[in-house]
Design an enzyme around this catalytic site. Structure first.
Site, mmCIF file in Angstrom:
data_model
loop_
_atom_site.group_PDB
_atom_site.id
_atom_site.type_symbol
_atom_site.label_atom_id
_atom_site.label_comp_id
_atom_site.label_asym_id
_atom_site.label_seq_id
_atom_site.Cartn_x
_atom_site.Cartn_y
_atom_site.Cartn_z
ATOM 1 N N HIS A 48 -65.642 57.036 -58.135
ATOM 2 C CA HIS A 48 -64.987 55.918 -58.816
ATOM 3 C C HIS A 48 -65.773 54.641 -58.540
ATOM 4 O O HIS A 48 -66.133 54.355 -57.396
ATOM 5 C CB HIS A 48 -63.555 55.801 -58.282
ATOM 6 C CG HIS A 48 -62.827 54.579 -58.734
ATOM 7 N ND1 HIS A 48 -62.616 54.283 -60.063
ATOM 8 C CD2 HIS A 48 -62.254 53.578 -58.031
ATOM 9 C CE1 HIS A 48 -61.939 53.156 -60.152
ATOM 10 N NE2 HIS A 48 -61.707 52.699 -58.933
ATOM 11 N N HIS A 125 -67.723 45.386 -60.606
ATOM 12 C CA HIS A 125 -66.367 45.706 -60.162
ATOM 13 C C HIS A 125 -65.875 44.499 -59.365
ATOM 14 O O HIS A 125 -66.089 44.402 -58.162
ATOM 15 C CB HIS A 125 -66.316 46.969 -59.301
ATOM 16 C CG HIS A 125 -64.914 47.393 -58.960
ATOM 17 N ND1 HIS A 125 -64.580 47.920 -57.734
ATOM 18 C CD2 HIS A 125 -63.760 47.357 -59.682
ATOM 19 C CE1 HIS A 125 -63.288 48.205 -57.714
ATOM 20 N NE2 HIS A 125 -62.760 47.864 -58.886
#
Length: 262
Positions: A48, A125
């Site tokens: 992830h 992110h």
């Protein structure tokens, strides 16, 4: 948080190991009965926010974050940056180490930084990575050349600051780097079919316009994010999702852990 990813399954954030290459060729070592199963019926481990291992305290905060967080990042970077990094970094292994460890689904969140060079694409992110997309794709390609019977699913998604021209540039890079390794979209192939064709990359691209124009791209893979800490709650969530009908192609499942909200 690491991702549990699959064509239905996954692994948590990977620790460093003294035997990093133990799973580097696990697909070719599978039982021959599985060589003829469509790959979306295999449980494929993934990571992830794959590229967050290269975030650091100098990485600028993403412009998709709130104006307050961006302001604090400018006024109090010594406080704000460590706090943001705490929830942004989800991986400790670099891309080659992840592939050596057995990861075959890579979650690539791509961005163009405001005021950055026209053709420099980064990963994101909450903050932008130092790594460039083109360099990373090249590293993946070189790894695949050394492991000709391994197959990866690359999920290009969460595009930030991307214009139509930048999408075309990125797709051109993808085609140039992977070439005949790319498996065109269609019926989900088996490992045996992929090996026979010399194809090692299924590339999911979360931009419908680009997918419609380029047969080498597959549609974005659905995310099933349970947002659960307890395994039994995650299983219940996945069972509910399955009862509504599993997608006819790939699906990614993800569990949450208490030390990471995103």
């Amino acid at each position: 948080m690491g991702g549990q990813v699959s064509a239905s399954g996954g692994v948590q954030s990977l620790p460093r190991s003294t035997n990093m290459n133990a799973n580097a060729d696990w697909m070719s070592a599978l039982c021959p009965r599985l060589w003829d199963v469509p790959v979306h019926h295999l449980s494929i481990p993934g990571s992830h926010d794959t590229m967050t291992y290269c975030l650091n305290k100098k990485s600028p905060i993403s412009h998709s974050q709130s104006w307050l967080l961006q302001l604090l990042g400018k006024l109090l970077p010594c406080v704000t940056q460590p706090m943001v990094l705490k929830w942004s970094v989800t991986q400790g292994l670099d891309i080659t180490e992840q592939l050596d460890a057995g990861v075959r689904y890579l979650d690539l969140r791509i961005a163009h930084m405001p005021k950055g060079p026209d053709k420099n694409l980064h990963f994101v992110h909450s903050v932008y990575t130092t790594a460039l997309v083109e360099d990373t794709l090249t590293e993946i390609s070189e790894w695949l050349e050394s492991h000709p019977r391994e197959v990866v699913i690359l999920a290009c998604r969460n595009f930030e600051g991307m214009t139509d021209d930048l999408h075309e540039y990125l797709v051109a890079c993808i085609k140039n780097i992977f070439g005949d390794m790319l498996c065109p979209r269609g019926e989900v192939p088996t490992l045996r079919q992929l090996w026979t064709r010399g194809q090692q990359v299924i590339l999911s691209y979360e931009d419908e316009g680009s997918v419609n124009q380029h047969p080498e791209l597959w549609p974005g893979i659905p995310y099933w994010w349970g947002d659960q800490v307890k395994p039994e709650e995650l299983v219940r969530y996945l069972e509910r999702m399955k009862s509504d009908g599993r997608p006819g192609t790939f699906v990614m499942t993800l569990e949450a852990q208490p030390d990471n909200p995103g």
